[in-house]
Scaffold this motif. Structure first.
Motif, PDB file in Angstrom:
ATOM      1  N   ILE A  52       0.839  -1.212   0.000  1.00  0.00           N
ATOM      2  CA  ILE A  52       0.000   0.000   0.000  1.00  0.00           C
ATOM      3  C   ILE A  52       0.870   1.257   0.000  1.00  0.00           C
ATOM      4  CG2 ILE A  52      -1.719   1.295   1.331  1.00  0.00           C
ATOM      5  CD1 ILE A  52      -2.784  -1.464   2.265  1.00  0.00           C
ATOM      6  N   ASP A  53       1.963   1.202   0.748  1.00  0.00           N
ATOM      7  CA  ASP A  53       2.904   2.330   0.768  1.00  0.00           C
ATOM      8  C   ASP A  53       3.370   2.626  -0.677  1.00  0.00           C
ATOM      9  OD1 ASP A  53       4.460   3.724   3.130  1.00  0.00           O
ATOM     10  OD2 ASP A  53       5.980   3.386   1.588  1.00  0.00           O
ATOM     11  N   ARG A  54       3.768   1.583  -1.380  1.00  0.00           N
ATOM     12  CA  ARG A  54       4.258   1.733  -2.767  1.00  0.00           C
ATOM     13  C   ARG A  54       3.133   2.249  -3.667  1.00  0.00           C
ATOM     14  NH1 ARG A  54       8.731   3.003  -3.878  1.00  0.00           N
ATOM     15  NH2 ARG A  54       7.752   4.321  -5.399  1.00  0.00           N
ATOM     16  N   PHE A  55       1.944   1.668  -3.493  1.00  0.00           N
ATOM     17  CA  PHE A  55       0.794   2.073  -4.315  1.00  0.00           C
ATOM     18  C   PHE A  55       0.516   3.566  -4.153  1.00  0.00           C
ATOM     19  CE2 PHE A  55      -3.751   3.084  -4.307  1.00  0.00           C
ATOM     20  CZ  PHE A  55      -4.091   2.765  -5.622  1.00  0.00           C
ATOM     21  N   LEU A  56       0.498   4.026  -2.903  1.00  0.00           N
ATOM     22  CA  LEU A  56       0.170   5.445  -2.667  1.00  0.00           C
ATOM     23  C   LEU A  56       1.260   6.366  -3.213  1.00  0.00           C
ATOM     24  CD1 LEU A  56      -1.397   5.152   0.908  1.00  0.00           C
ATOM     25  CD2 LEU A  56      -2.585   5.735  -1.223  1.00  0.00           C
ATOM     26  N   ILE A  57       2.505   5.974  -3.028  1.00  0.00           N
ATOM     27  CA  ILE A  57       3.596   6.803  -3.572  1.00  0.00           C
ATOM     28  C   ILE A  57       3.459   6.887  -5.094  1.00  0.00           C
ATOM     29  CG2 ILE A  57       6.101   6.905  -3.957  1.00  0.00           C
ATOM     30  CD1 ILE A  57       6.431   5.712  -1.127  1.00  0.00           C
ATOM     31  N   ASP A  58       3.223   5.762  -5.735  1.00  0.00           N
ATOM     32  CA  ASP A  58       3.101   5.760  -7.208  1.00  0.00           C
ATOM     33  C   ASP A  58       1.946   6.657  -7.665  1.00  0.00           C
ATOM     34  OD1 ASP A  58       5.222   4.063  -7.369  1.00  0.00           O
ATOM     35  OD2 ASP A  58       4.031   2.249  -7.741  1.00  0.00           O
ATOM     36  N   GLN A  59       0.802   6.528  -6.998  1.00  0.00           N
ATOM     37  CA  GLN A  59      -0.371   7.328  -7.384  1.00  0.00           C
ATOM     38  C   GLN A  59      -0.100   8.830  -7.211  1.00  0.00           C
ATOM     39  OE1 GLN A  59      -3.465   6.164  -8.593  1.00  0.00           O
ATOM     40  NE2 GLN A  59      -2.216   4.324  -8.782  1.00  0.00           N
ATOM     41  N   LEU A  60       0.411   9.186  -6.047  1.00  0.00           N
ATOM     42  CA  LEU A  60       0.575  10.615  -5.734  1.00  0.00           C
ATOM     43  C   LEU A  60       1.714  11.233  -6.541  1.00  0.00           C
ATOM     44  CD1 LEU A  60       0.000  10.329  -1.889  1.00  0.00           C
ATOM     45  CD2 LEU A  60      -1.581  11.301  -3.573  1.00  0.00           C
ATOM     46  N   GLU A  72       5.349   6.180   6.234  1.00  0.00           N
ATOM     47  CA  GLU A  72       5.906   5.395   7.329  1.00  0.00           C
ATOM     48  C   GLU A  72       6.926   4.386   6.838  1.00  0.00           C
ATOM     49  OE1 GLU A  72       3.226   3.274   9.954  1.00  0.00           O
ATOM     50  OE2 GLU A  72       4.933   2.646  11.164  1.00  0.00           O
ATOM     51  N   GLU A  73       6.651   3.726   5.716  1.00  0.00           N
ATOM     52  CA  GLU A  73       7.516   2.613   5.322  1.00  0.00           C
ATOM     53  C   GLU A  73       8.669   3.016   4.415  1.00  0.00           C
ATOM     54  OE1 GLU A  73       6.897   0.340   7.181  1.00  0.00           O
ATOM     55  OE2 GLU A  73       4.785   0.596   7.674  1.00  0.00           O
ATOM     56  N   LEU A  82       3.606  18.854   0.881  1.00  0.00           N
ATOM     57  CA  LEU A  82       4.029  17.531   1.364  1.00  0.00           C
ATOM     58  C   LEU A  82       2.847  16.620   1.684  1.00  0.00           C
ATOM     59  CD1 LEU A  82       6.532  15.851   2.360  1.00  0.00           C
ATOM     60  CD2 LEU A  82       6.029  16.745   4.647  1.00  0.00           C
ATOM     61  N   TRP A  83       2.905  15.407   1.126  1.00  0.00           N
ATOM     62  CA  TRP A  83       1.984  14.335   1.520  1.00  0.00           C
ATOM     63  C   TRP A  83       2.601  13.572   2.685  1.00  0.00           C
ATOM     64  CZ3 TRP A  83      -2.703  14.011  -0.795  1.00  0.00           C
ATOM     65  CH2 TRP A  83      -2.857  14.638  -2.046  1.00  0.00           C
ATOM     66  N   VAL A  84       1.793  13.294   3.712  1.00  0.00           N
ATOM     67  CA  VAL A  84       2.282  12.520   4.856  1.00  0.00           C
ATOM     68  C   VAL A  84       1.342  11.320   5.023  1.00  0.00           C
ATOM     69  CG1 VAL A  84       2.883  12.551   7.298  1.00  0.00           C
ATOM     70  CG2 VAL A  84       3.224  14.613   5.922  1.00  0.00           C
ATOM     71  N   ILE A  85       1.901  10.123   4.877  1.00  0.00           N
ATOM     72  CA  ILE A  85       1.058   8.935   4.675  1.00  0.00           C
ATOM     73  C   ILE A  85       1.381   7.809   5.641  1.00  0.00           C
ATOM     74  CG2 ILE A  85       0.689   7.038   3.041  1.00  0.00           C
ATOM     75  CD1 ILE A  85       1.294   9.115   0.860  1.00  0.00           C
ATOM     76  N   ASP A  86       0.342   7.223   6.195  1.00  0.00           N
ATOM     77  CA  ASP A  86       0.496   5.946   6.883  1.00  0.00           C
ATOM     78  C   ASP A  86      -0.326   4.925   6.090  1.00  0.00           C
ATOM     79  OD1 ASP A  86       0.796   3.835   8.565  1.00  0.00           O
ATOM     80  OD2 ASP A  86       0.467   5.000  10.393  1.00  0.00           O
ATOM     81  N   PRO A  87       0.328   3.969   5.446  1.00  0.00           N
ATOM     82  CA  PRO A  87      -0.426   3.022   4.601  1.00  0.00           C
ATOM     83  C   PRO A  87      -1.420   2.204   5.412  1.00  0.00           C
ATOM     84  CG  PRO A  87       1.876   2.313   4.840  1.00  0.00           C
ATOM     85  CD  PRO A  87       1.786   3.708   5.403  1.00  0.00           C
ATOM     86  N   ILE A  88      -0.971   1.755   6.598  1.00  0.00           N
ATOM     87  CA  ILE A  88      -1.899   1.108   7.540  1.00  0.00           C
ATOM     88  C   ILE A  88      -1.538   1.609   8.928  1.00  0.00           C
ATOM     89  CG2 ILE A  88      -2.684  -1.043   8.592  1.00  0.00           C
ATOM     90  CD1 ILE A  88      -2.015  -2.522   6.027  1.00  0.00           C
ATOM     91  N   ASP A  89      -2.454   2.319   9.551  1.00  0.00           N
ATOM     92  CA  ASP A  89      -2.236   2.695  10.947  1.00  0.00           C
ATOM     93  C   ASP A  89      -3.048   1.737  11.806  1.00  0.00           C
ATOM     94  OD1 ASP A  89      -1.107   4.545  12.951  1.00  0.00           O
ATOM     95  OD2 ASP A  89      -3.221   4.706  13.468  1.00  0.00           O
ATOM     96  N   GLY A  90      -2.327   1.067  12.719  1.00  0.00           N
ATOM     97  CA  GLY A  90      -2.949  -0.024  13.464  1.00  0.00           C
ATOM     98  C   GLY A  90      -2.486  -1.352  12.899  1.00  0.00           C
ATOM     99  N   THR A  91      -1.227  -1.389  12.483  1.00  0.00           N
ATOM    100  CA  THR A  91      -0.709  -2.599  11.834  1.00  0.00           C
ATOM    101  C   THR A  91      -0.751  -3.815  12.754  1.00  0.00           C
ATOM    102  OG1 THR A  91       0.720  -1.299  10.386  1.00  0.00           O
ATOM    103  CG2 THR A  91       1.306  -3.600  10.674  1.00  0.00           C
ATOM    104  N   LEU A  92      -0.522  -3.585  14.048  1.00  0.00           N
ATOM    105  CA  LEU A  92      -0.556  -4.732  14.977  1.00  0.00           C
ATOM    106  C   LEU A  92      -1.958  -5.354  14.979  1.00  0.00           C
ATOM    107  CD1 LEU A  92       1.172  -6.324  16.969  1.00  0.00           C
ATOM    108  CD2 LEU A  92       0.537  -4.682  18.745  1.00  0.00           C
ATOM    109  N   ASN A  93      -2.997  -4.510  15.005  1.00  0.00           N
ATOM    110  CA  ASN A  93      -4.366  -5.034  14.894  1.00  0.00           C
ATOM    111  C   ASN A  93      -4.547  -5.788  13.582  1.00  0.00           C
ATOM    112  OD1 ASN A  93      -5.259  -3.918  17.301  1.00  0.00           O
ATOM    113  ND2 ASN A  93      -6.130  -2.083  16.358  1.00  0.00           N
ATOM    114  N   PHE A  94      -4.151  -5.142  12.493  1.00  0.00           N
ATOM    115  CA  PHE A  94      -4.300  -5.737  11.149  1.00  0.00           C
ATOM    116  C   PHE A  94      -3.648  -7.122  11.104  1.00  0.00           C
ATOM    117  CE2 PHE A  94      -2.455  -6.279   6.875  1.00  0.00           C
ATOM    118  CZ  PHE A  94      -3.588  -6.192   6.086  1.00  0.00           C
ATOM    119  N   ALA A  95      -2.409  -7.198  11.612  1.00  0.00           N
ATOM    120  CA  ALA A  95      -1.643  -8.439  11.522  1.00  0.00           C
ATOM    121  C   ALA A  95      -2.249  -9.551  12.382  1.00  0.00           C
ATOM    122  CB  ALA A  95      -0.194  -8.184  11.937  1.00  0.00           C
ATOM    123  N   ARG A  96      -3.035  -9.179  13.395  1.00  0.00           N
ATOM    124  CA  ARG A  96      -3.661 -10.173  14.282  1.00  0.00           C
ATOM    125  C   ARG A  96      -5.106 -10.461  13.898  1.00  0.00           C
ATOM    126  NH1 ARG A  96      -1.329 -11.307  19.311  1.00  0.00           N
ATOM    127  NH2 ARG A  96       0.846 -10.715  19.262  1.00  0.00           N
ATOM    128  N   GLY A  97      -5.564  -9.854  12.784  1.00  0.00           N
ATOM    129  CA  GLY A  97      -6.937 -10.110  12.364  1.00  0.00           C
ATOM    130  C   GLY A  97      -7.965  -9.298  13.136  1.00  0.00           C
TER     131      GLY A  97
END
Ligand code: IPD
Ligand code: CA
Length: 272
Positions: A52-60, A72-73, A82-97
């Motif tokens: 997602i980090d790569r996707f957003l950088i490419d788009q913007l 972040e990544e 300046l664009w300031v981006i967090d591709p996923i905020d709450g990654t620990l939640n995401f990674a645990r489902g």
């Protein structure tokens, strides 16, 4: 840069956040990209964060090649636009489902956040704010809640191992001592969005990065809340204390944070 230029970026950020969120949702539901590497203790990064980090950088970068981008990544450096981006905020939640995470995109001009977008891909709620034009959830105006005081208020007190545990325990002790209810839901961006739409009354954390909070802070401000300042320039790359809340409990929360952490005489949080 004109207001129209910023409006165009604000709309584009919403499209990008939805597309990025669709990637996150796909991985979250399939479980494919939930395995992760550790950046630090309890600080994972998944394949989905990187994609997602790569996707957003490419788009913007494709749409606005002269703008700076800080993520972040991938990192980046401060810039006038300046664009300031967090591709996923709450990654620990995401990674645990756990379905509590968001894509966060802020756009800043000369050290001021002008556009903020926080997208929750699971609930399909998009929180948006353009400076001076209010805050919205799925297009409907949102406002902070008019809490009567601590015993009527819920505060999300975010935690990370970046800050000494003793300070965090002090903060929680102070919150409970004053009669607040507290939660620790694991996504600063989502916590700030929850303050903006009045689901909770405050959000605080002792050590956060710009990509976690710039979009969410603008949401709270535009929803009628109070926020601490987040330093721009080189400060965008550093950790800072963050407080955002409905105005009626601002002084009380500010005092609590100061009492939990500050050596005498240090100015902690400036007010707007
Ligand atoms: C984290 C989340 C969490 C906060 C941590 C952040 P990440 O961001 O915002 O709520 O407590 O301090 O690092 O790593 O999920 O983007
Ligand atoms: Ca992140």
């Amino acid at each position: 840069m004109t207001g129209n230029d910023i409006d165009r970026r604000h709309r584009f950020a919403q499209d990008c956040a939805r597309q990025a969120g669709a990637i996150a949702r796909h991985y979250f539901r399939s479980g494919e990209a939930l395995s992760s590497a550790e950046k630090g203790r309890h600080d994972p990064v998944t394949q989905a964060d990187l994609e997602i980090d790569r996707f957003l950088i490419d788009q913007l970068a494709g749409a606005f090649p002269a703008d700076g981008i800080l993520t972040e990544e991938t990192g980046g450096s401060p810039a006038r636009h300046l664009w300031v981006i967090d591709p996923i905020d709450g990654t620990l939640n995401f990674a645990r489902g756990i379905a509590h995470f968001a894509v966060s995109i802020a756009f800043c001009v000369d050290g001021q956040t002008e556009s903020g977008v926080v997208y929750d891909p699971v609930s399909n709620e998009i929180f948006t704010a353009r400076r001076g034009q209010g805050a919205f959830c799925n297009g409907r105006p949102i406002r902070v809640r008019a809490a009567r005081g601590p015993s009527d208020a819920i505060v999300d007190a975010g935690y990370s191992l970046r800050h000494p545990a003793a300070d965090y325990l002090g903060l929680i002790g102070n919150l409970l001592g004053q009669g607040y209810a507290f939660v620790q839901n694991g996504s600063a961006a989502m916590g700030l969005a929850a303050v903006a739409c009045g689901r909770i009354d405050g959000f605080c954390e002792l050590s956060l990065k710009s990509w976690d909070v710039l979009a969410g802070l603008l949401l709270v401000e535009e929803a009628g809340g109070w926020t601490s300042d987040f330093p721009h320039g080189p400060g965008l790359l550093e950790n800072h204390k963050v407080l955002a809340c409905t105005p009626s409990i601002r002084q009380s929360l500010q005092d609590l944070m100061l009492a939990a952490t500050t050596p005498r005489g240090e100015t902690l949080l400036s007010s707007r």
